[in-house]
Design a protein around this motif. Sequence first.
Motif, PDB file in Angstrom:
ATOM      1  N   ASN A 194     -14.637  -5.464  62.454  1.00 53.08           N
ATOM      2  CA  ASN A 194     -15.128  -6.892  61.661  1.00 53.08           C
ATOM      3  C   ASN A 194     -15.046  -7.835  63.057  1.00 53.08           C
ATOM      4  OD1 ASN A 194     -15.329  -5.853  59.112  1.00 53.08           O
ATOM      5  ND2 ASN A 194     -13.524  -6.774  58.560  1.00 53.08           N
ATOM      6  N   GLN A 195     -14.436  -7.352  64.095  1.00 54.46           N
ATOM      7  CA  GLN A 195     -14.282  -8.335  65.344  1.00 54.46           C
ATOM      8  C   GLN A 195     -15.165  -7.702  66.483  1.00 54.46           C
ATOM      9  OE1 GLN A 195     -12.816 -11.267  65.262  1.00 54.46           O
ATOM     10  NE2 GLN A 195     -11.997 -10.695  63.248  1.00 54.46           N
ATOM     11  N   ASN A 196     -16.142  -6.975  66.141  1.00 53.95           N
ATOM     12  CA  ASN A 196     -16.987  -6.494  67.025  1.00 53.95           C
ATOM     13  C   ASN A 196     -16.366  -5.595  68.092  1.00 53.95           C
ATOM     14  OD1 ASN A 196     -19.409  -7.402  65.545  1.00 53.95           O
ATOM     15  ND2 ASN A 196     -19.081  -9.274  66.234  1.00 53.95           N
ATOM     16  N   CYS A 197     -15.534  -5.034  67.809  1.00 53.48           N
ATOM     17  CA  CYS A 197     -14.689  -4.195  68.852  1.00 53.48           C
ATOM     18  C   CYS A 197     -15.052  -2.888  68.507  1.00 53.48           C
ATOM     19  CB  CYS A 197     -13.175  -4.328  68.642  1.00 53.48           C
ATOM     20  SG  CYS A 197     -12.052  -3.528  69.789  1.00 53.48           S
ATOM     21  N   PRO A 198     -15.734  -2.151  69.520  1.00 53.62           N
ATOM     22  CA  PRO A 198     -16.067  -0.658  69.546  1.00 53.62           C
ATOM     23  C   PRO A 198     -14.999   0.388  69.453  1.00 53.62           C
ATOM     24  CG  PRO A 198     -16.603  -1.479  71.511  1.00 53.62           C
ATOM     25  CD  PRO A 198     -15.941  -2.551  70.990  1.00 53.62           C
ATOM     26  N   ILE A 199     -14.062   0.313  68.721  1.00 53.80           N
ATOM     27  CA  ILE A 199     -12.791   1.170  68.670  1.00 53.80           C
ATOM     28  C   ILE A 199     -13.136   2.416  67.745  1.00 53.80           C
ATOM     29  CG2 ILE A 199     -11.583   0.245  66.730  1.00 53.80           C
ATOM     30  CD1 ILE A 199      -9.048   0.296  68.462  1.00 53.80           C
ATOM     31  N   LYS A 200     -12.613   3.462  67.989  1.00 47.87           N
ATOM     32  CA  LYS A 200     -12.576   4.733  67.305  1.00 47.87           C
ATOM     33  C   LYS A 200     -11.227   4.983  66.738  1.00 47.87           C
ATOM     34  CE  LYS A 200     -17.081   6.401  69.135  1.00 47.87           C
ATOM     35  NZ  LYS A 200     -17.468   7.780  69.783  1.00 47.87           N
ATOM     36  N   ALA A 201     -11.263   5.210  65.481  1.00 47.06           N
ATOM     37  CA  ALA A 201     -10.048   5.678  64.874  1.00 47.06           C
ATOM     38  C   ALA A 201      -9.864   6.976  64.328  1.00 47.06           C
ATOM     39  CB  ALA A 201      -9.684   4.537  63.759  1.00 47.06           C
ATOM     40  N   TYR A 202      -8.601   7.539  64.637  1.00 44.36           N
ATOM     41  CA  TYR A 202      -8.278   8.954  64.094  1.00 44.36           C
ATOM     42  C   TYR A 202      -6.610   8.999  63.760  1.00 44.36           C
ATOM     43  CZ  TYR A 202     -12.155   9.562  67.448  1.00 44.36           C
ATOM     44  OH  TYR A 202     -13.341   9.648  68.244  1.00 44.36           O
ATOM     45  N   GLU A 203      -6.617  10.010  62.723  1.00 39.82           N
ATOM     46  CA  GLU A 203      -5.139   9.843  62.129  1.00 39.82           C
ATOM     47  C   GLU A 203      -4.364  10.683  62.823  1.00 39.82           C
ATOM     48  OE1 GLU A 203      -5.618  11.267  58.228  1.00 39.82           O
ATOM     49  OE2 GLU A 203      -6.430   9.486  57.444  1.00 39.82           O
ATOM     50  N   THR A 204      -4.783  11.686  63.642  1.00 32.78           N
ATOM     51  CA  THR A 204      -3.913  12.524  64.499  1.00 32.78           C
ATOM     52  C   THR A 204      -4.529  12.848  65.984  1.00 32.78           C
ATOM     53  OG1 THR A 204      -5.044  14.556  63.951  1.00 32.78           O
ATOM     54  CG2 THR A 204      -3.367  13.954  62.471  1.00 32.78           C
ATOM     55  N   LEU A 205      -3.717  13.129  66.921  1.00 34.41           N
ATOM     56  CA  LEU A 205      -4.143  13.287  68.274  1.00 34.41           C
ATOM     57  C   LEU A 205      -5.103  14.456  68.227  1.00 34.41           C
ATOM     58  CD1 LEU A 205      -3.822  12.130  71.033  1.00 34.41           C
ATOM     59  CD2 LEU A 205      -1.819  13.737  71.474  1.00 34.41           C
ATOM     60  N   ASP A 206      -4.820  15.366  67.524  1.00 31.17           N
ATOM     61  CA  ASP A 206      -5.782  16.542  67.592  1.00 31.17           C
ATOM     62  C   ASP A 206      -7.042  16.392  66.944  1.00 31.17           C
ATOM     63  OD1 ASP A 206      -3.574  18.013  68.310  1.00 31.17           O
ATOM     64  OD2 ASP A 206      -3.256  18.789  66.247  1.00 31.17           O
ATOM     65  N   GLU A 207      -7.573  15.147  66.543  1.00 36.11           N
ATOM     66  CA  GLU A 207      -8.817  14.837  66.029  1.00 36.11           C
ATOM     67  C   GLU A 207      -9.357  14.111  67.098  1.00 36.11           C
ATOM     68  OE1 GLU A 207      -8.574  12.429  62.612  1.00 36.11           O
ATOM     69  OE2 GLU A 207      -7.405  13.747  61.571  1.00 36.11           O
ATOM     70  N   VAL A 208      -8.887  13.442  68.275  1.00 39.50           N
ATOM     71  CA  VAL A 208      -9.549  12.823  69.140  1.00 39.50           C
ATOM     72  C   VAL A 208     -10.372  13.493  70.113  1.00 39.50           C
ATOM     73  CG1 VAL A 208      -9.460  11.068  71.177  1.00 39.50           C
ATOM     74  CG2 VAL A 208      -7.758  11.270  69.185  1.00 39.50           C
ATOM     75  N   PRO A 209     -11.505  13.662  70.375  1.00 41.99           N
ATOM     76  CA  PRO A 209     -12.376  14.269  71.594  1.00 41.99           C
ATOM     77  C   PRO A 209     -11.376  14.079  72.753  1.00 41.99           C
ATOM     78  CG  PRO A 209     -13.813  12.967  69.990  1.00 41.99           C
ATOM     79  CD  PRO A 209     -12.403  12.551  69.470  1.00 41.99           C
ATOM     80  N   ASP A 210     -11.712  15.294  73.457  1.00 42.58           N
ATOM     81  CA  ASP A 210     -11.029  15.200  74.968  1.00 42.58           C
ATOM     82  C   ASP A 210     -11.649  14.128  75.921  1.00 42.58           C
ATOM     83  OD1 ASP A 210      -9.160  17.261  74.357  1.00 42.58           O
ATOM     84  OD2 ASP A 210     -10.495  18.870  75.069  1.00 42.58           O
ATOM     85  N   LYS A 211     -12.855  14.052  75.667  1.00 40.02           N
ATOM     86  CA  LYS A 211     -13.607  12.785  76.741  1.00 40.02           C
ATOM     87  C   LYS A 211     -13.014  11.699  76.376  1.00 40.02           C
ATOM     88  CE  LYS A 211     -18.301  12.039  78.409  1.00 40.02           C
ATOM     89  NZ  LYS A 211     -19.642  12.071  78.339  1.00 40.02           N
TER      90      LYS A 211
END
Length: 708
Positions: free
Chosen positions: A426-443
């Motif tokens: 809602n603040q135009n911040c291009p953040i990506k959200a994940y519940e666990t560290l394993d879900e986050v792409p390495d890049k």
Amino acid sequence: MELEKLSALFEQMTLEDKFGQMTQTTGEHFLEMPNKEELVETGPSMEDLGFNAENIYQIGSVLGVSSTAVINEIQRTYLKKSRLKIPLLFMHDAIHGYRTTFPIPLALASSFDRELVKDVAEAVAEEMRATGLHVNFSPMVDLSRDPRWGRVMEGFGEDSFLAGELGKSMIEGYQGSENGEILNDHVVACLKHFVAYGAPEAGKDYASVDMSEKEFYGFYARPYEIALSANPRFVMASFNSLNGEPVTASRYLMNDLLREKFGFDGLNISDWGAVGELKNHGVADSDKEAGDLAMSAGIDIEMLSNTFLTYGSKILEEKPELLEQIDLAVWKILCLKNELGLFEQPFASEESEKTVVRQEKFIQLARKSALESTVLLKNNQNILPVNRKDNLILIGPFAKTQDLLGNWACKGKETETISFEQGFKNQNCPIKAYETLDEVPDKELKYATQVIITIGEASNWSGEGHSSSDLEIADDQKELIRSLKGMGKKIIAIGLSGRPLALQSVIADLDALLWTWYLGNEMGNAVAQLVLGIERPAGRLPMSFPRVSAQVPIRYNELRSGRPANESTYSSRYQDIEIGPLFPFGFGLQYDEFSIDDVSLSKFEINQDDVIEIHVRISNHSQYDSKFTLNLFFEDPIARIVRPVRELLDFVKLDLKAKHSEDYSFKFTLADLSYADNKGTKVIENGPIHFYINDLSKARISCNVKLK
């Protein structure tokens, strides 16, 4: 209704009618097909509760119903079958909002803002009244120093003055006045839980309480005494026993203390099933005896048990002197219903419910209160606020969920709650959200400049019946922090809970920590604005955060010791942790630089008749408008009995423009410096008094008390 007609109605009442008005149950007994989404149900059947087809239409009030349609259906059915046609009162627990959900009370206490708390209460009252509700079982001013107790979320923390003052503000907001009058679009406040419910043994809900008169009158009774000055029309008796006497059965507590000493002239209501639970306490061997004890103690309305209606006549045969008390209670109930206009208009407007509930002004107030209830606990190298153009990742069990309301959310909806992920979007911040560290792409993880993590406890881990022995965050949250630290990442943590948690095991690995409690529907928007620097955090802690679970109970205003804590082995400390809490009461960082200067005292020698002023100048050196809390503490270093090391005397929240200074004066009298001795008597003595402003380690100014 004119007073003469009301009096004539009273004269028509039988004893059973009177005991019915003194009885409260839930609403499903009046509905052919109960709507479970709109009702809090008792569980036991109508027969098990002692009701039948006749006496159920003599009762005076219903709790736990939450929509205009169902309230009107119950009221219509009741009035159709009731002999005297006395309308029902409808009551509910809207602890931090009815449909629009605001921060939990413990979070609101972090604002240190009387007016904000009052505004929130007024908004809650407006939604409740539009829905057909008349009484709110709030505020709770139970003083608590033990975060193991689940209900700390419902109160205002560990300081009796803060709890009393904010409770007073909440009562004034609910009722719309300072004198007890219930204004249009407002509701009746019910102050709870009288008394000392917040000090259960080992932090276990419903456990016994045992304390000295000095402790009781000096600290635990004080919030009620302060809040009662706002004239709530209801007080709820607590579940617990105090010094071996169940409060629900205590004539001393419910009459001698509450009514005669503290001047309460309203209605006493028991808590849920508490009259019947006198058998569990072991002071009654039957329902009849339980009803006798509660009635004799001064309970005016019995909630969710039925001893008054079932055994009231027999009790009166044995104790005819109780009739005057019963008549007075019933007359007060009738007068309150008349004051609320129920005899002329017993039904609520479904159109009003549609137009009032979830108004935009309430949503905006929910966001404002969320912003002011957040506390910045750590900010190494001013890592906060972040730049929205940075590569940010949001990780953790609460990153994407809308389950952020906390316990006792009444009719609040998760679907109307802003998640952290959505708040940043809602603040135009291009953040990506994940519940666990394993879900986050390495890049993504490799190029992330900061990682924002969510830690704390799920909303159903605090509240009534949710006491906890372990105040540590979960193991998977600790592992998340360790893993990110091992990668060399800067870690910004958003902490949420309904109680202070023990954070020593992780605090060193966090670069920043923003504690949000549970902030209501607008939580995600508020947190995103604070993290991004659109808004500035200004909250302060209303409860101390322990280092480890075993350090509780803990409080800032502990009593002095002959061997105060220091590095010596033989001092009042634990040998295996640092001295003091991890974060003390009143602690809170800010993004901006402020200074407190020109502290002066109007008189250095004070006596009985003086009004004293302490003047300060507070300066905002930043380029941003911001808020700043001034907490005035005092120390009484020499007294006949052991005194706390510090005590809160007053507080104020100031709005400060950028590059601007403002003068403020605290005013107090000698009575405000008094204390309760070992017999509970208030005492004022000659001698020095030291004053502290925000910083508890350094006295800013001193005076001398000299009684004539």
